[in-house]
Design an enzyme around this catalytic site. Sequence first.
Site, PDB file in Angstrom:
ATOM      1  N   GLN A 166       0.839  -1.201   0.000  1.00  0.00           N
ATOM      2  CA  GLN A 166       0.000   0.000   0.000  1.00  0.00           C
ATOM      3  C   GLN A 166       0.879   1.259   0.000  1.00  0.00           C
ATOM      4  O   GLN A 166       1.737   1.436   0.880  1.00  0.00           O
ATOM      5  CB  GLN A 166      -0.956  -0.030   1.194  1.00  0.00           C
ATOM      6  CG  GLN A 166      -1.943  -1.186   1.095  1.00  0.00           C
ATOM      7  CD  GLN A 166      -3.205  -0.997   1.929  1.00  0.00           C
ATOM      8  OE1 GLN A 166      -4.275  -1.436   1.528  1.00  0.00           O
ATOM      9  NE2 GLN A 166      -3.110  -0.372   3.074  1.00  0.00           N
ATOM     10  N   ARG A 223      -5.845  -3.695  35.836  1.00  0.00           N
ATOM     11  CA  ARG A 223      -5.283  -3.095  34.614  1.00  0.00           C
ATOM     12  C   ARG A 223      -3.781  -3.419  34.520  1.00  0.00           C
ATOM     13  O   ARG A 223      -3.027  -3.084  35.424  1.00  0.00           O
ATOM     14  CB  ARG A 223      -5.457  -1.569  34.656  1.00  0.00           C
ATOM     15  CG  ARG A 223      -6.887  -1.098  34.556  1.00  0.00           C
ATOM     16  CD  ARG A 223      -6.998   0.393  34.844  1.00  0.00           C
ATOM     17  NE  ARG A 223      -6.242   1.171  33.886  1.00  0.00           N
ATOM     18  CZ  ARG A 223      -6.745   1.645  32.741  1.00  0.00           C
ATOM     19  NH1 ARG A 223      -8.017   1.439  32.443  1.00  0.00           N
ATOM     20  NH2 ARG A 223      -6.001   2.337  31.927  1.00  0.00           N
TER      21      ARG A 223
HETATM   22  C1  LIG Z   1      -5.841  -4.698   1.635  1.00  0.00           C
HETATM   23  C2  LIG Z   1      -6.943  -3.809   2.151  1.00  0.00           C
HETATM   24  O1  LIG Z   1      -7.981  -4.274   2.549  1.00  0.00           O
HETATM   25  N1  LIG Z   1      -6.681  -2.507   2.147  1.00  0.00           N
HETATM   26  C3  LIG Z   1      -7.651  -1.515   2.633  1.00  0.00           C
HETATM   27  C4  LIG Z   1      -6.958  -0.656   3.676  1.00  0.00           C
HETATM   28  C5  LIG Z   1      -6.484  -1.487   4.872  1.00  0.00           C
HETATM   29  O2  LIG Z   1      -7.577  -2.182   5.447  1.00  0.00           O
HETATM   30  C6  LIG Z   1      -5.912  -0.533   5.935  1.00  0.00           C
HETATM   31  O3  LIG Z   1      -4.840   0.188   5.353  1.00  0.00           O
HETATM   32  C7  LIG Z   1      -5.365  -1.334   7.130  1.00  0.00           C
HETATM   33  O4  LIG Z   1      -4.716  -0.469   8.029  1.00  0.00           O
HETATM   34  O5  LIG Z   1      -7.891   0.322   4.131  1.00  0.00           O
HETATM   35  C8  LIG Z   1      -8.371   1.219   3.101  1.00  0.00           C
HETATM   36  O6  LIG Z   1      -7.233   1.973   2.677  1.00  0.00           O
HETATM   37  P1  LIG Z   1      -7.143   3.118   1.549  1.00  0.00           P
HETATM   38  O7  LIG Z   1      -8.510   3.457   1.031  1.00  0.00           O
HETATM   39  O8  LIG Z   1      -6.285   4.236   2.062  1.00  0.00           O
HETATM   40  O9  LIG Z   1      -6.355   2.329   0.381  1.00  0.00           O
HETATM   41  C9  LIG Z   1      -4.995   1.967   0.500  1.00  0.00           C
HETATM   42  C10 LIG Z   1      -4.294   2.223  -0.855  1.00  0.00           C
HETATM   43  O10 LIG Z   1      -4.883   1.375  -1.858  1.00  0.00           O
HETATM   44  C11 LIG Z   1      -5.433   2.167  -2.920  1.00  0.00           C
HETATM   45  N2  LIG Z   1      -6.666   1.518  -3.376  1.00  0.00           N
HETATM   46  C12 LIG Z   1      -7.560   0.970  -2.500  1.00  0.00           C
HETATM   47  C13 LIG Z   1      -8.711   0.354  -2.972  1.00  0.00           C
HETATM   48  C14 LIG Z   1      -8.944   0.310  -4.353  1.00  0.00           C
HETATM   49  N3  LIG Z   1     -10.032  -0.262  -4.881  1.00  0.00           N
HETATM   50  N4  LIG Z   1      -8.042   0.883  -5.202  1.00  0.00           N
HETATM   51  C15 LIG Z   1      -6.931   1.482  -4.735  1.00  0.00           C
HETATM   52  O11 LIG Z   1      -6.130   1.997  -5.537  1.00  0.00           O
HETATM   53  C16 LIG Z   1      -5.644   3.562  -2.338  1.00  0.00           C
HETATM   54  O12 LIG Z   1      -5.603   4.573  -3.331  1.00  0.00           O
HETATM   55  C17 LIG Z   1      -4.473   3.664  -1.361  1.00  0.00           C
HETATM   56  O13 LIG Z   1      -3.271   4.027  -2.016  1.00  0.00           O
HETATM   57  C18 LIG Z   1      -9.375   2.198   3.749  1.00  0.00           C
HETATM   58  O14 LIG Z   1      -8.932   2.886   4.690  1.00  0.00           O
HETATM   59  O15 LIG Z   1     -10.522   2.333   3.321  1.00  0.00           O
HETATM   60  C19 LIG Z   1      -9.035   0.456   1.958  1.00  0.00           C
HETATM   61  C20 LIG Z   1      -8.111  -0.646   1.454  1.00  0.00           C
HETATM   62  O16 LIG Z   1      -8.785  -1.437   0.488  1.00  0.00           O
END
Ligand SMILES: CC(=O)N[C@H]1[C@H]([C@H](O)[C@H](O)CO)O[C@](OP(=O)(O)OC[C@H]2O[C@@H](n3ccc(N)nc3=O)[C@H](O)[C@@H]2O)(C(=O)O)C[C@@H]1O
Length: 459
Positions: A166, A223
């Site tokens: 990521q 705790r």
């Molecule tokens: C593998 C996974 O499930 N990743 C998700 C992550 C993950 O769960 C967290 O980082 C954990 O800490 O969360 C998300 O993370 P976020 O939305 O910031 O996405 C992470 C990176 O992946 C790109 N991305 C995501 C989904 C998609 N369909 N296309 C993409 O190009 C984004 O542009 C960015 O660079 C979230 O916050 O919603 C959405 C992401 O899909």
Amino acid sequence: MDKTTVSESGDPGMNTTRDSSDGRCNSSNTGKRKMNATASGSNENASASDRKRKMTVSDKESGKKPHLSALILARGGSKGIPLKNIKVLAGVPLIGWVLRAAFDSAVFDSVWVSTDHAKIAEVAEEFGAQVHRRSPKVSTDSSSSLDAIQEFLRLHKEVDIIGNIQATSPCLHPIHLQDATRKIREDGCDSVFSVVRRHHFRWQEVKTGGVDTKPLNLDPANRPRRQDWDGELCENGSFYFASRELIEKGYLQGGKMAYYEMLPEFSVDIDIDIDWPVAEQRVLRFGYFGKDQLEQVKLLVCNIDGCLTDGQMYLSAGGEELVSWNIRDTTGISTIQEQGVEVCLISSRDCPIHKLLAKKIGCQLEQNVANKLEVLELWKSKKKLSWEQVAYIGNDESDVECLKKAGVSGVPHDASSDAVKAAGYTCRNSAGRGAVREFADHILLLGEQARAKSQQKNH
Ligand SMILES: CC(=O)N[C@H]1[C@H]([C@H](O)[C@H](O)CO)O[C@](OP(=O)(O)OC[C@H]2O[C@@H](n3ccc(N)nc3=O)[C@H](O)[C@@H]2O)(C(=O)O)C[C@@H]1O
């Protein structure tokens, strides 16, 4: 099956959470701080065919080495921060940080960026990645990473394992990827994902029975002190490695799983705009700046026009040429000189004011230069320096070759696109408005890192 089910069935971190909900803070083996495979190696959510498939992943029988692809998802439509995936963070477009780590890890058979945006594709290619032009269907606000990864796999049959990295976690280093890959290639894991250890007491919101909340992972009557509790493993979002078979079934985590524990300083997750300045500070301290940064810079060469000055020409009523520069930039030059870095100025023009400026700030000057690289090479060899010890800041086409050769190279924010492509660092500030000062600070920071690294080596 949804993600929760997968986690509940096999994630050692999640087991810690479950056990702790009744007040017990379960200990795990903290001796294994860096990397820890699922202890039992059990395959609670994997069927018999999953297990058979695992053989395919390690491909012991056929002897074929499974194809491991790094895949960075970088859609164009980010909401909180527009075009977040290529926004410049500490001088480097966001995806550049993880692409650099991916290439330098040398563990991937291919490195891909999946995007729906032309500009992101261009930046990805500049960093050497292959580009998967994904469909709009997997690029919407509601599409998940899994959707986009599955689409990639449908179109790239040669790929056996995905290392989804990521871009939003820019403090990734090659060593993290090398360690995780070992878990896949040598220990036969089907999936490995990065985590960080946190000591957070968590409380659940309760909406019924006149109670507002209940503890999730602590006993309020007892705790634990931080030092008596191993904490919990939380996904830090840096990477998810998984086999094709798992992903095709709708999992990023499953089969024989391992987690890879990253230290908190490397665990950055940019989610919202207020995370950005914090990430910038973090990456300057703990980011990966490439393989060749161990040398201290000894010489900074600065193109005057369009770096130290804003490129504007001023004429007085009497026909006299005037030049303006910013005191912030000359202060940056003095600071770096005090730290033992020699600063030389270069210009393709001949201007008497340049001479005055050079004298004032104590720099050697070469004017009327037709071929800047020739002069740079001459200075380098006279001063007996390696290219790694030379830094260069320039702003246009005539600087491109110097920017490519110098160990550390930078451009002001408003430099030409050729120069930006050739440089390692793009300043936030424009020419004549603090770019040189910013680049000087960057060089000093690299120097601090080089010193820290060599101290680590000597211990
Ligand atoms: C593998 C996974 O499930 N990743 C998700 C992550 C993950 O769960 C967290 O980082 C954990 O800490 O969360 C998300 O993370 P976020 O939305 O910031 O996405 C992470 C990176 O992946 C790109 N991305 C995501 C989904 C998609 N369909 N296309 C993409 O190009 C984004 O542009 C960015 O660079 C979230 O916050 O919603 C959405 C992401 O899909």
